[in-house]
Enzyme design. Structure first.
Site, PDB file in Angstrom:
ATOM      1  N   LYS A 107       0.619  -1.346   0.028  1.00  0.00           N
ATOM      2  CA  LYS A 107       0.110   0.052  -0.057  1.00  0.00           C
ATOM      3  C   LYS A 107       0.855   1.086   0.021  1.00  0.00           C
ATOM      4  O   LYS A 107       0.456   1.948  -0.755  1.00  0.00           O
ATOM      5  CB  LYS A 107      -0.897   0.203   1.138  1.00  0.00           C
ATOM      6  CG  LYS A 107      -1.505   1.392   1.492  1.00  0.00           C
ATOM      7  CD  LYS A 107      -2.601   1.433   2.851  1.00  0.00           C
ATOM      8  CE  LYS A 107      -1.447   1.494   4.140  1.00  0.00           C
ATOM      9  NZ  LYS A 107      -1.265   2.801   4.547  1.00  0.00           N
ATOM     10  N   ASN A 108       2.038   1.236   0.926  1.00  0.00           N
ATOM     11  CA  ASN A 108       2.488   2.417   0.929  1.00  0.00           C
ATOM     12  C   ASN A 108       3.615   2.727  -0.078  1.00  0.00           C
ATOM     13  O   ASN A 108       3.860   3.966  -0.134  1.00  0.00           O
ATOM     14  CB  ASN A 108       3.321   2.432   2.457  1.00  0.00           C
ATOM     15  CG  ASN A 108       2.356   2.887   3.457  1.00  0.00           C
ATOM     16  OD1 ASN A 108       1.220   2.933   3.263  1.00  0.00           O
ATOM     17  ND2 ASN A 108       2.894   2.229   4.848  1.00  0.00           N
TER      18      ASN A 108
ATOM     19  N   ARG B 212      -3.597  10.859   4.885  1.00  0.00           N
ATOM     20  CA  ARG B 212      -2.443  11.661   4.946  1.00  0.00           C
ATOM     21  C   ARG B 212      -1.673  11.501   3.859  1.00  0.00           C
ATOM     22  O   ARG B 212      -1.050  12.572   3.345  1.00  0.00           O
ATOM     23  CB  ARG B 212      -1.678  11.305   6.116  1.00  0.00           C
ATOM     24  CG  ARG B 212      -0.312  12.000   6.280  1.00  0.00           C
ATOM     25  CD  ARG B 212       0.228  11.329   7.699  1.00  0.00           C
ATOM     26  NE  ARG B 212       1.691  11.718   7.520  1.00  0.00           N
ATOM     27  CZ  ARG B 212       1.926  13.024   8.238  1.00  0.00           C
ATOM     28  NH1 ARG B 212       1.200  13.871   8.590  1.00  0.00           N
ATOM     29  NH2 ARG B 212       3.088  13.164   8.133  1.00  0.00           N
TER      30      ARG B 212
ATOM     31  N   CYS C 115      -4.393  11.913  13.373  1.00  0.00           N
ATOM     32  CA  CYS C 115      -5.246  10.882  13.336  1.00  0.00           C
ATOM     33  C   CYS C 115      -5.030   9.909  14.299  1.00  0.00           C
ATOM     34  O   CYS C 115      -4.420  10.479  15.675  1.00  0.00           O
ATOM     35  CB  CYS C 115      -4.778   9.983  12.080  1.00  0.00           C
ATOM     36  SG  CYS C 115      -3.088   9.144  12.120  1.00  0.00           S
TER      37      CYS C 115
ATOM     38  N   ARG D 294       0.377  14.462  13.006  1.00  0.00           N
ATOM     39  CA  ARG D 294       1.163  14.139  12.164  1.00  0.00           C
ATOM     40  C   ARG D 294       1.544  15.015  11.339  1.00  0.00           C
ATOM     41  O   ARG D 294       1.017  15.230  10.236  1.00  0.00           O
ATOM     42  CB  ARG D 294       0.857  12.464  11.184  1.00  0.00           C
ATOM     43  CG  ARG D 294       0.697  11.414  12.352  1.00  0.00           C
ATOM     44  CD  ARG D 294       0.030  10.378  11.580  1.00  0.00           C
ATOM     45  NE  ARG D 294       0.822   9.798  10.600  1.00  0.00           N
ATOM     46  CZ  ARG D 294       0.303   8.785   9.742  1.00  0.00           C
ATOM     47  NH1 ARG D 294      -0.963   8.527   9.763  1.00  0.00           N
ATOM     48  NH2 ARG D 294       1.007   8.191   8.997  1.00  0.00           N
TER      49      ARG D 294
ATOM     50  N   ASP E 275       4.660   0.059  11.894  1.00  0.00           N
ATOM     51  CA  ASP E 275       3.508  -0.636  11.695  1.00  0.00           C
ATOM     52  C   ASP E 275       3.193  -2.007  12.335  1.00  0.00           C
ATOM     53  O   ASP E 275       2.044  -2.395  12.122  1.00  0.00           O
ATOM     54  CB  ASP E 275       3.243  -0.345  10.097  1.00  0.00           C
ATOM     55  CG  ASP E 275       3.116   0.959   9.802  1.00  0.00           C
ATOM     56  OD1 ASP E 275       3.364   1.002   8.622  1.00  0.00           O
ATOM     57  OD2 ASP E 275       2.913   1.933  10.580  1.00  0.00           O
TER      58      ASP E 275
ATOM     59  N   ILE F 270       8.202   6.054  17.240  1.00  0.00           N
ATOM     60  CA  ILE F 270       7.803   6.767  15.895  1.00  0.00           C
ATOM     61  C   ILE F 270       6.418   7.637  16.046  1.00  0.00           C
ATOM     62  O   ILE F 270       6.274   8.758  15.992  1.00  0.00           O
ATOM     63  CB  ILE F 270       7.546   5.851  14.720  1.00  0.00           C
ATOM     64  CG1 ILE F 270       8.729   4.919  14.632  1.00  0.00           C
ATOM     65  CG2 ILE F 270       7.435   7.018  13.680  1.00  0.00           C
ATOM     66  CD1 ILE F 270       9.883   5.630  14.113  1.00  0.00           C
TER      67      ILE F 270
ATOM     68  N   ARG G  57      -8.887  -0.243   4.573  1.00  0.00           N
ATOM     69  CA  ARG G  57      -7.887   1.268   3.901  1.00  0.00           C
ATOM     70  C   ARG G  57      -6.898   0.388   3.596  1.00  0.00           C
ATOM     71  O   ARG G  57      -6.143   0.725   2.721  1.00  0.00           O
ATOM     72  CB  ARG G  57      -7.941   1.998   4.855  1.00  0.00           C
ATOM     73  CG  ARG G  57      -9.225   3.218   5.162  1.00  0.00           C
ATOM     74  CD  ARG G  57      -8.636   4.182   5.945  1.00  0.00           C
ATOM     75  NE  ARG G  57      -7.713   4.720   5.411  1.00  0.00           N
ATOM     76  CZ  ARG G  57      -6.896   5.895   6.208  1.00  0.00           C
ATOM     77  NH1 ARG G  57      -7.679   6.412   7.284  1.00  0.00           N
ATOM     78  NH2 ARG G  57      -6.219   6.485   5.688  1.00  0.00           N
TER      79      ARG G  57
HETATM   80  C1  EPZ Z   1       4.644   6.594   6.692  1.00  0.00           C
HETATM   81  O1  EPZ Z   1       3.942   7.481   7.320  1.00  0.00           O
HETATM   82  C2  EPZ Z   1       3.696   5.269   6.632  1.00  0.00           C
HETATM   83  N1  EPZ Z   1       2.675   5.727   5.666  1.00  0.00           N
HETATM   84  C3  EPZ Z   1       3.063   4.887   7.740  1.00  0.00           C
HETATM   85  O2  EPZ Z   1       2.410   3.804   7.510  1.00  0.00           O
HETATM   86  C4  EPZ Z   1       4.441   4.567   8.503  1.00  0.00           C
HETATM   87  O3  EPZ Z   1       3.987   4.136   9.847  1.00  0.00           O
HETATM   88  C5  EPZ Z   1       5.552   5.628   8.573  1.00  0.00           C
HETATM   89  O4  EPZ Z   1       5.883   6.130   7.518  1.00  0.00           O
HETATM   90  C6  EPZ Z   1       6.698   5.260   9.365  1.00  0.00           C
HETATM   91  O5  EPZ Z   1       7.468   6.062   9.439  1.00  0.00           O
HETATM   92  C7  EPZ Z   1       2.732   6.046   4.336  1.00  0.00           C
HETATM   93  O6  EPZ Z   1       3.708   5.604   3.794  1.00  0.00           O
HETATM   94  C8  EPZ Z   1       1.392   6.105   3.443  1.00  0.00           C
HETATM   95  P1  EPZ Z   1       6.917   9.431   8.699  1.00  0.00           P
HETATM   96  P2  EPZ Z   1       4.429   9.141   7.298  1.00  0.00           P
HETATM   97  O7  EPZ Z   1       6.985  11.014   8.110  1.00  0.00           O
HETATM   98  O8  EPZ Z   1       5.189   9.246   6.053  1.00  0.00           O
HETATM   99  C9  EPZ Z   1       7.529  13.039  11.966  1.00  0.00           C
HETATM  100  C10 EPZ Z   1       0.211   2.635   7.655  1.00  0.00           C
HETATM  101  O9  EPZ Z   1      -0.223   1.922   8.744  1.00  0.00           O
HETATM  102  N2  EPZ Z   1       7.247  13.850  10.962  1.00  0.00           N
HETATM  103  O10 EPZ Z   1       8.034   8.596   8.399  1.00  0.00           O
HETATM  104  O11 EPZ Z   1       3.189   9.876   7.572  1.00  0.00           O
HETATM  105  C11 EPZ Z   1       6.197  12.139  12.455  1.00  0.00           C
HETATM  106  O12 EPZ Z   1       5.206  12.656  13.249  1.00  0.00           O
HETATM  107  C12 EPZ Z   1       0.928   4.016   7.751  1.00  0.00           C
HETATM  108  O13 EPZ Z   1       0.491   2.242   6.574  1.00  0.00           O
HETATM  109  C13 EPZ Z   1       7.480  15.352  11.349  1.00  0.00           C
HETATM  110  O14 EPZ Z   1       7.543  15.543  12.601  1.00  0.00           O
HETATM  111  O15 EPZ Z   1       5.667   8.896   8.683  1.00  0.00           O
HETATM  112  C14 EPZ Z   1       6.658  10.941  12.894  1.00  0.00           C
HETATM  113  O16 EPZ Z   1       6.978  11.010  14.337  1.00  0.00           O
HETATM  114  C15 EPZ Z   1       1.036   4.362   9.300  1.00  0.00           C
HETATM  115  N3  EPZ Z   1       7.326  16.191  10.463  1.00  0.00           N
HETATM  116  C16 EPZ Z   1       8.005  10.620  12.151  1.00  0.00           C
HETATM  117  O17 EPZ Z   1       8.395  12.069  11.695  1.00  0.00           O
HETATM  118  C17 EPZ Z   1       7.034  15.922   9.155  1.00  0.00           C
HETATM  119  O18 EPZ Z   1       6.932  16.835   8.225  1.00  0.00           O
HETATM  120  C18 EPZ Z   1       8.094   9.667  11.144  1.00  0.00           C
HETATM  121  O19 EPZ Z   1       6.893  10.169  10.372  1.00  0.00           O
HETATM  122  C19 EPZ Z   1       6.855  14.611   8.809  1.00  0.00           C
HETATM  123  C20 EPZ Z   1       7.238  13.627   9.571  1.00  0.00           C
END
Ligand code: EPZ
Length: 433
Positions: free
Chosen positions: A22-23, A94, A118, A123, A306, A328, A397
């Site tokens: 999916k991702n 997102r 969410c 996020r 995840d 995370i 989803r």
């Molecule tokens: C991606 O989410 C995945 N979603 C998530 O999978 C997955 O858990 C996550 O990466 C793992 O890191 C998709 O790929 C669609 P991040 P993402 O940016 O991109 C902080 C699922 O169940 N952050 O890697 O939203 C954030 O808050 C989903 O399939 C900022 O602070 O995650 C988090 O603590 C859930 N500012 C950390 O970084 C930003 O601008 C990692 O988030 C961006 C992120």
């Protein structure tokens, strides 16, 4: 509204085919619209809710997107024309924010609603926005929208403050058509990031270093459509591995990349599970009772956040106390639902302490987020009696044919419409719906 009814206590046996990631699909479908010559034809795209949402968003921007009868997804970005992404669709997911990178790269303009928080915490997308600004975009935040404009993005050297899949994906998409070279420092190394880079390079992009901390993107004038197959979903695979483990089953997963699952494999083996590894399949043979483990979620190649929830579910019936630390996201809300099934879990800020109990008992439970739903289904498969999982639409989803795959492995799982689905105002008799 629908619910999933699971009768627990049956060891899962047999073979399950893992769907496309999916991702990876969400990132690649958006990136496919960067092409202005030809069309992209994508294979192994999972038929899940989030993929449906991103396709509708692209359509609303003028992109031609459709599934053909063989299940291949066609994306033709030539007709991309609108730079305002629709709030009612973006708010659902997102990853819709990836359209910001696409719109800035293609149209030099983007108006995209900020994704809300969410169930797994707030996020933010501040890193994404700071990256766009550093590439020369004029960015304002107003009325819940990010509004950005730039004649043509320029390459930059950008440090991502913490490993972020979304930021890495969005800036790769934006930088592919920019002027000059963009270097992303502290880039995310997830397999889905590498899959995107391979796809973009196939379209004519010039990206080096995906899978390492430093990704270099040299902008090109245009990209062309190609055929591509999405990698298998490592999180779906990990979910079914946990389902086999907790039920004392013997399950073979087909269409997986074992390399993408090194950490979950090692932790399940530590819990006493036997895992036979093939080139594209894994056989999971569970022991009688799982042993407790300690683990901390970290960015890839560490233990994936995840799979934190599915693993906590497994450890609720382990022979001892497990400690799982989530670094995370803030994603322990589902623990209350596991407690309703008899789990003994204490959470202290980002740590869950799970004291194994001899058995769980079935109960009605609420699915709060995608991977929480997976965790509750895993617990239900091992629980004594019947569990009713409400909010099954959330599972849809991210998991393709979830209960069908479980039933094919011998689980007693069925989906039922609930009474909320009835339009009582249309009823003209006591029994009419
Ligand atoms: C991606 O989410 C995945 N979603 C998530 O999978 C997955 O858990 C996550 O990466 C793992 O890191 C998709 O790929 C669609 P991040 P993402 O940016 O991109 C902080 C699922 O169940 N952050 O890697 O939203 C954030 O808050 C989903 O399939 C900022 O602070 O995650 C988090 O603590 C859930 N500012 C950390 O970084 C930003 O601008 C990692 O988030 C961006 C992120």
């Amino acid at each position: 509204m629908a619910r999933l009814i699971i009768e627990g206590g049956r060891p899962l046996q047999g073979t399950v085919n893992i769907s496309g990631a999916k991702n990876s699909a969400l990132a690649i479908i958006v990136a496919a619209a960067l092409a202005t010559e030809g069309e992209c034809v994508l294979e192994n795209v999972p038929r899940v809710g989030d993929v449906g949402t991103i396709c509708l968003i692209l359509r609303s921007l003028g992109v031609e997107v459709w599934f053909d009868k063989e299940g291949l997804l066609h994306v033709n970005g030539r007709t991309l024309s609108r730079y305002q992404a629709p709030y009612h669709l973006v708010r659902k997911m997102r990853a819709s924010f990836y359209t910001a990178g696409l719109l800035l790269a293609r149209l030099g303009r983007a108006e995209v609603p900020l994704p809300g928080g969410c169930a797994i915490g707030s996020r933010p997308v501040d890193y994404h926005i700071r990256g766009f600004s550093q590439m020369g975009a004029e960015v304002t935040i107003e009325h819940g929208f990010m509004k950005a404009a730039c004649e043509r993005l320029k390459g930059t050297h950008f440090y991502i403050n913490r490993s972020s899949v979304g930021t890495t994906v969005n800036l790769m998409i934006a930088a592919s058509l920019s002027e000059g070279v963009t270097v992303l420092e502290n880039a995310a190394k997830e397999p889905e990031v590498v899959d995107l880079a391979i796809f973009l390079n196939g379209m004519g992009a010039k990206i080096r270093g995906a899978g390492t901390d430093v990704i270099r993107i040299e902008g090109v004038p245009s990209l062309r459509g190609i055929e591509y197959s999405i990698i298998p979903d490592r999180i779906e695979a990990g979910t079914f591995m946990c389902a086999a483990a907790i039920t004392g089953g013997d399950v073979t997963l087909k269409n997986v990349v074992p390399e993408h699952l090194r950490a979950p494999i090692l932790k399940l083996e530590e819990a006493g599970v036997t895992i036979e590894k093939g080139a594209t399949e894994l056989r999971v043979i569970a022991s009688d009772r799982l042993l407790p483990i300690e683990v901390e979620t970290t960015p890839y190649p560490g233990f994936p956040t995840d799979l934190q929830q599915p693993f906590v579910a497994c450890m609720t019936v382990a022979d001892g106390t497990s400690v799982i630390r989530e670094t995370i996201f803030d994603r322990f809300r589902y623990v209350d639902e596991l407690r309703r099934m008899g789990a003994d879990i204490k959470t202290e800020r980002e740590t869950a302490i799970i004291r194994g109990v001899p058995k769980l008992t079935g109960a009605p439970v609420e699915i709060t987020d995608l991977r929480a739903g997976a965790a509750l289904a895993i617990a239900a498969l091992a629980a004594e009696g019947t569990t009713e999982l409400y909010g099954i639409e959330i599972l849809d989803r991210g998991y393709e044919g979830f209960e069908d795959k479980l039933r094919a492995l011998g689980a007693a799982a069925k989906r039922e419409e609930t009474i909320e689905g009835i339009d009582i105002f249309a009823a003209e008799s006591p029994l009419q719906a």
